[in-house]
Design a protein around this motif. Structure first.
Motif, PDB file in Angstrom:
ATOM      1  N   PRO A  59       0.812  -1.224   0.000  1.00 43.26           N
ATOM      2  CA  PRO A  59       0.000   0.000   0.000  1.00 43.26           C
ATOM      3  C   PRO A  59       0.841   1.267   0.000  1.00 43.26           C
ATOM      4  CG  PRO A  59      -0.116  -1.131   2.136  1.00 43.26           C
ATOM      5  CD  PRO A  59       0.545  -2.068   1.186  1.00 43.26           C
ATOM      6  N   GLU A  60       2.060   1.190   0.536  1.00 41.56           N
ATOM      7  CA  GLU A  60       2.926   2.372   0.531  1.00 41.56           C
ATOM      8  C   GLU A  60       3.270   2.781  -0.910  1.00 41.56           C
ATOM      9  OE1 GLU A  60       3.323   0.118   4.259  1.00 41.56           O
ATOM     10  OE2 GLU A  60       3.617  -0.415   2.153  1.00 41.56           O
ATOM     11  N   ARG A  61       3.468   1.791  -1.777  1.00 41.80           N
ATOM     12  CA  ARG A  61       3.755   2.106  -3.182  1.00 41.80           C
ATOM     13  C   ARG A  61       2.565   2.794  -3.836  1.00 41.80           C
ATOM     14  NH1 ARG A  61       7.017   0.575  -7.499  1.00 41.80           N
ATOM     15  NH2 ARG A  61       5.971   0.489  -9.511  1.00 41.80           N
ATOM     16  N   LEU A  62       1.348   2.264  -3.582  1.00 41.85           N
ATOM     17  CA  LEU A  62       0.152   2.866  -4.181  1.00 41.85           C
ATOM     18  C   LEU A  62      -0.035   4.296  -3.689  1.00 41.85           C
ATOM     19  CD1 LEU A  62      -2.335  -0.138  -3.952  1.00 41.85           C
ATOM     20  CD2 LEU A  62      -1.037   0.645  -5.945  1.00 41.85           C
ATOM     21  N   ALA A  63       0.202   4.518  -2.404  1.00 41.88           N
ATOM     22  CA  ALA A  63       0.042   5.859  -1.856  1.00 41.88           C
ATOM     23  C   ALA A  63       1.066   6.817  -2.469  1.00 41.88           C
ATOM     24  CB  ALA A  63       0.186   5.822  -0.336  1.00 41.88           C
ATOM     25  N   ALA A  64       2.302   6.339  -2.620  1.00 42.10           N
ATOM     26  CA  ALA A  64       3.344   7.182  -3.208  1.00 42.10           C
ATOM     27  C   ALA A  64       3.032   7.487  -4.671  1.00 42.10           C
ATOM     28  CB  ALA A  64       4.699   6.489  -3.086  1.00 42.10           C
ATOM     29  N   ARG A  65       2.535   6.484  -5.391  1.00 42.62           N
ATOM     30  CA  ARG A  65       2.179   6.706  -6.799  1.00 42.62           C
ATOM     31  C   ARG A  65       1.052   7.724  -6.923  1.00 42.62           C
ATOM     32  NH1 ARG A  65       2.596   3.590 -11.744  1.00 42.62           N
ATOM     33  NH2 ARG A  65       0.983   4.271 -13.191  1.00 42.62           N
ATOM     34  N   ASP A  66       0.049   7.623  -6.032  1.00 43.10           N
ATOM     35  CA  ASP A  66      -1.052   8.585  -6.057  1.00 43.10           C
ATOM     36  C   ASP A  66      -0.545  10.003  -5.811  1.00 43.10           C
ATOM     37  OD1 ASP A  66      -2.917   6.663  -6.613  1.00 43.10           O
ATOM     38  OD2 ASP A  66      -3.622   6.440  -4.547  1.00 43.10           O
ATOM     39  N   GLU A  67       0.406  10.131  -4.912  1.00 38.69           N
ATOM     40  CA  GLU A  67       0.962  11.448  -4.618  1.00 38.69           C
ATOM     41  C   GLU A  67       1.706  12.006  -5.830  1.00 38.69           C
ATOM     42  OE1 GLU A  67       3.976  13.607  -1.388  1.00 38.69           O
ATOM     43  OE2 GLU A  67       3.336  11.528  -1.093  1.00 38.69           O
ATOM     44  N   VAL A  68       2.474  11.147  -6.491  1.00 40.72           N
ATOM     45  CA  VAL A  68       3.192  11.572  -7.693  1.00 40.72           C
ATOM     46  C   VAL A  68       2.201  11.970  -8.781  1.00 40.72           C
ATOM     47  CG1 VAL A  68       4.745  10.824  -9.535  1.00 40.72           C
ATOM     48  CG2 VAL A  68       5.227  10.189  -7.162  1.00 40.72           C
ATOM     49  N   LEU A  69       1.148  11.152  -8.949  1.00 39.86           N
ATOM     50  CA  LEU A  69       0.137  11.437  -9.965  1.00 39.86           C
ATOM     51  C   LEU A  69      -0.525  12.788  -9.710  1.00 39.86           C
ATOM     52  CD1 LEU A  69      -1.656  10.746 -12.351  1.00 39.86           C
ATOM     53  CD2 LEU A  69      -3.034   9.306 -10.841  1.00 39.86           C
ATOM     54  N   ALA A  70      -0.831  13.076  -8.455  1.00 42.45           N
ATOM     55  CA  ALA A  70      -1.454  14.364  -8.125  1.00 42.45           C
ATOM     56  C   ALA A  70      -0.553  15.520  -8.533  1.00 42.45           C
ATOM     57  CB  ALA A  70      -1.772  14.423  -6.635  1.00 42.45           C
ATOM     58  N   GLY A  71       0.746  15.362  -8.355  1.00 40.07           N
ATOM     59  CA  GLY A  71       1.676  16.422  -8.712  1.00 40.07           C
ATOM     60  C   GLY A  71       1.798  16.638 -10.211  1.00 40.07           C
ATOM     61  N   GLU A  72       1.541  15.592 -10.998  1.00 43.52           N
ATOM     62  CA  GLU A  72       1.651  15.687 -12.449  1.00 43.52           C
ATOM     63  C   GLU A  72       0.324  16.050 -13.111  1.00 43.52           C
ATOM     64  OE1 GLU A  72       4.684  15.076 -14.352  1.00 43.52           O
ATOM     65  OE2 GLU A  72       5.256  15.552 -12.292  1.00 43.52           O
ATOM     66  N   THR A  73      -0.748  16.191 -12.325  1.00 42.22           N
ATOM     67  CA  THR A  73      -2.098  16.374 -12.851  1.00 42.22           C
ATOM     68  C   THR A  73      -2.532  17.830 -12.778  1.00 42.22           C
ATOM     69  OG1 THR A  73      -2.756  14.124 -12.245  1.00 42.22           O
ATOM     70  CG2 THR A  73      -4.519  15.741 -12.531  1.00 42.22           C
ATOM     71  N   ALA A  74      -2.970  18.354 -13.924  1.00 39.14           N
ATOM     72  CA  ALA A  74      -3.588  19.680 -13.947  1.00 39.14           C
ATOM     73  C   ALA A  74      -5.076  19.585 -13.639  1.00 39.14           C
ATOM     74  CB  ALA A  74      -3.370  20.334 -15.306  1.00 39.14           C
ATOM     75  N   ARG A  75      -5.739  18.534 -14.121  1.00 37.51           N
ATOM     76  CA  ARG A  75      -7.148  18.294 -13.804  1.00 37.51           C
ATOM     77  C   ARG A  75      -7.463  16.832 -14.069  1.00 37.51           C
ATOM     78  NH1 ARG A  75     -11.162  18.669 -18.319  1.00 37.51           N
ATOM     79  NH2 ARG A  75      -9.966  18.789 -20.254  1.00 37.51           N
ATOM     80  N   VAL A  76      -8.380  16.274 -13.300  1.00 37.77           N
ATOM     81  CA  VAL A  76      -8.844  14.910 -13.520  1.00 37.77           C
ATOM     82  C   VAL A  76      -9.964  14.953 -14.546  1.00 37.77           C
ATOM     83  CG1 VAL A  76      -9.896  12.877 -12.472  1.00 37.77           C
ATOM     84  CG2 VAL A  76      -8.222  14.217 -11.182  1.00 37.77           C
ATOM     85  N   VAL A  77      -9.808  14.209 -15.633  1.00 38.64           N
ATOM     86  CA  VAL A  77     -10.811  14.184 -16.690  1.00 38.64           C
ATOM     87  C   VAL A  77     -11.845  13.093 -16.434  1.00 38.64           C
ATOM     88  CG1 VAL A  77     -11.165  13.835 -19.176  1.00 38.64           C
ATOM     89  CG2 VAL A  77      -9.210  15.157 -18.356  1.00 38.64           C
ATOM     90  N   ALA A  78     -11.387  11.915 -16.028  1.00 43.84           N
ATOM     91  CA  ALA A  78     -12.303  10.811 -15.766  1.00 43.84           C
ATOM     92  C   ALA A  78     -11.597   9.794 -14.884  1.00 43.84           C
ATOM     93  CB  ALA A  78     -12.756  10.141 -17.071  1.00 43.84           C
ATOM     94  N   SER A  79     -12.388   9.061 -14.114  1.00 47.63           N
ATOM     95  CA  SER A  79     -11.808   7.998 -13.295  1.00 47.63           C
ATOM     96  C   SER A  79     -12.806   6.864 -13.187  1.00 47.63           C
ATOM     97  CB  SER A  79     -11.441   8.514 -11.901  1.00 47.63           C
ATOM     98  OG  SER A  79     -12.587   8.994 -11.222  1.00 47.63           O
TER      99      SER A  79
END
Length: 362
Positions: A59-79
Motif C-alpha cells: 500500500p505504501e507504493r500505491l500511496a506514493a504513486r497517487d501522490e506523484v500522480l497528483a503532482g503531475e495532474t492539472a485536472r482529472v478528466v475521468a476515473s
C-alpha cells in the motif's frame, strides 16, 4: 513517396545525465539528412533525470504513486476504479499522466519530460552541431483513444518539422476545395515508429526515412500545435466535470418552452426516467397535441406562446405540507429529465377543473 522504418539497435540502458545525441549517433552511424528520429519519451526522461523513488510494493507504493500522480495532474478528466484519465501540465490528456513503471527498477517511476518540444529541439540541435546531421526529432509516448480499444504512440514533442500538415485550401482530384483537413503527421510517424520499437524489445528509437524529402524541415510550433483549445473542443469536459456542470444546470433551470414542438417520444423517455424515483402516488400524464387542440390549452392560466403540449402532475392525496414539498421535488426531477432530453418546460397552475396539482407546459 517511399518510406522505410528502421530500428536503432544497441542503445542499451539509459541513465540520468547520458548524452542522447552521442548514444544515438554511435548506435546509428548510418543516419542521414532528412531522417525522422522517433525517440521514446522514456529514455529522454531517464537522461533528464525525470524519475522518482517509490516503495517496491504494498500500500505504501500505491500511496506514493497517487501522490506523484497528483503532482503531475492539472485536472482529472475521468476515473473508474484505479484508472484515472488526467490532463497533464503540458496539456496532454492521458492515463495516469504518462507515469510509467515498465522498463525501470521497481523502486522508481518515470515521469514525462518537463518540456518534450524543448527536449526534441535540444537533441536535434546536438545532432546537427556535433554530427552534421539535419534530422527531425519526434518524442513519442503511448496513449489510448476514446471509443477505440488498443494503444498507439503519439508525439509529445517535435523539432525539425511541422506537427500538422494543413491541406485546407487545396483541391482534391474531383475539384473540391478541402475545408477541414489537417493531418497530424507527427502522430502518424510516431505510430509508424512504434511498429518496430515494441514494448519488450528494448528498441527505444526508430528512424522513418523518406518523409522529410517531401515535407520540408520547418520547426513550427512543436507538438503543442496538436493540443486543441478547450473553447473549440466538443469533448473538453471530462466525466466528473460534465456531471458537475449538469448538476449545476439542473439547480438553475430557467423556465421556458422550446422553439419547436416537444417530441412526444422524448417526453415519454423523461417520464420513464423518473417513474421509479418519484413519491409513491405521484402521477404524471402527457397531454398530446390532439387534446391540446381540443381546447384544454385555453383553460390553463398563463399558457405561454409556443407551447405545444402539457404534462399534468397529480400528487398523492390527502396532501400534508411534506407531501407538497415532495411533489415539488418530483416536478423538478421531471423538469431535469425533460431538459436532458432537450425538452424545455415552464411550470403552470393546473388547468381549471383538473385534479392535477400542477402542470408543465412544453
Amino acid at each position: 513517396m517511399r518510406l522505410e522504418i528502421l530500428p536503432v539497435l544497441g542503445i542499451g540502458h539509459v541513465t540520468e545525465g547520458d548524452d542522447l545525441a552521442a548514444v544515438i549517433a554511435t548506435a546509428a552511424p548510418w543516419l542521414r539528412d532528412g531522417d525522422v528520429l522517433v525517440v521514446t519519451s522514456k529514455i529522454v526522461s531517464k537522461a533528464e533525470g525525470r524519475l522518482v523513488d517509490v516503495p517496491a510494493d504494498g500500500p505504501e507504493r500505491l500511496a506514493a504513486r497517487d501522490e506523484v500522480l497528483a503532482g503531475e495532474t492539472a485536472r482529472v478528466v475521468a476515473s473508474r476504479g484505479p484508472t484515472r484519465i488526467v490532463q497533464t501540465h503540458h496539456g496532454f490528456v492521458m492515463a495516469s499522466a504518462g507515469i510509467d513503471a515498465s522498463n525501470v527498477d521497481k523502486t522508481r517511476l518515470v515521469l514525462l519530460p518537463v518540456d518534450p518540444d524543448a527536449s526534441a529541439r535540444e537533441l536535434r540541435t546536438a545532432l546537427r552541431d556535433r554530427y552534421d546531421l539535419d534530422v527531425a526529432v519526434i518524442i513519442s509516448d503511448t496513449m489510448g483513444r476514446p471509443w477505440r480499444n488498443g494503444l498507439t504512440d503519439v508525439a509529445l514533442g517535435v523539432a525539425g518539422m511541422p506537427a500538422i500538415r494543413d491541406h485546407r485550401g487545396e483541391v482534391d482530384p474531383y475539384g473540391n476545395e478541402l475545408q477541414l483537413t489537417q493531418m497530424a503527421v507527427v502522430d502518424e510517424l510516431a505510430g509508424a515508429g512504434e511498429l518496430i520499437k515494441g514494448k519488450c524489445d528494448q528498441v527505444p528509437v526508430a528512424v522513418v526515412r523518406g518523409y522529410l524529402a517531401a515535407a520540408g524541415t520547418d520547426d513550427s510550433d512543436g507538438a503543442r500545435a496538436l493540443i486543441r483549445d478547450a473553447a473549440q473542443d466538443l469533448f473538453s469536459l471530462g466525466t466528473a466535470e460534465a456531471r458537475r456542470a449538469g448538476l449545476a444546470e439542473a439547480a438553475t433551470l430557467a423556465e421556458a418552452v422550446g422553439p419547436e414542438p416537444a417530441d412526444p417520444a422524448a417526453v415519454r423517455r423523461a417520464l420513464d426516467a423518473v417513474a421509479e424515483v418519484v413519491t409513491p402516488g405521484t402521477v404524471f400524464t402527457l397531454v398530446d397535441e390532439a387534446e391540446v387542440r381540443a381546447g384544454l390549452v385555453a383553460e390553463v392560466p398563463g399558457w405561454p406562446a409556443g407551447a405545444s403540449a402539457l404534462v399534468l402532475g397529480t400528487a398523492p392525496a390527502p396532501l400534508d405540507p411534506m407531501d407538497l414539498v415532495r411533489f415539488g421535488a418530483d416536478l423538478h426531477r421531471l423538469r431535469v429529465a425533460l431538459t436532458a432530453e432537450g425538452v424545455r418546460s415552464t411550470l403552470l397552475p393546473p388547468p381549471a377543473g383538473s385534479p392535477a396539482s400542477a402542470a408543465l407546459a412544453l
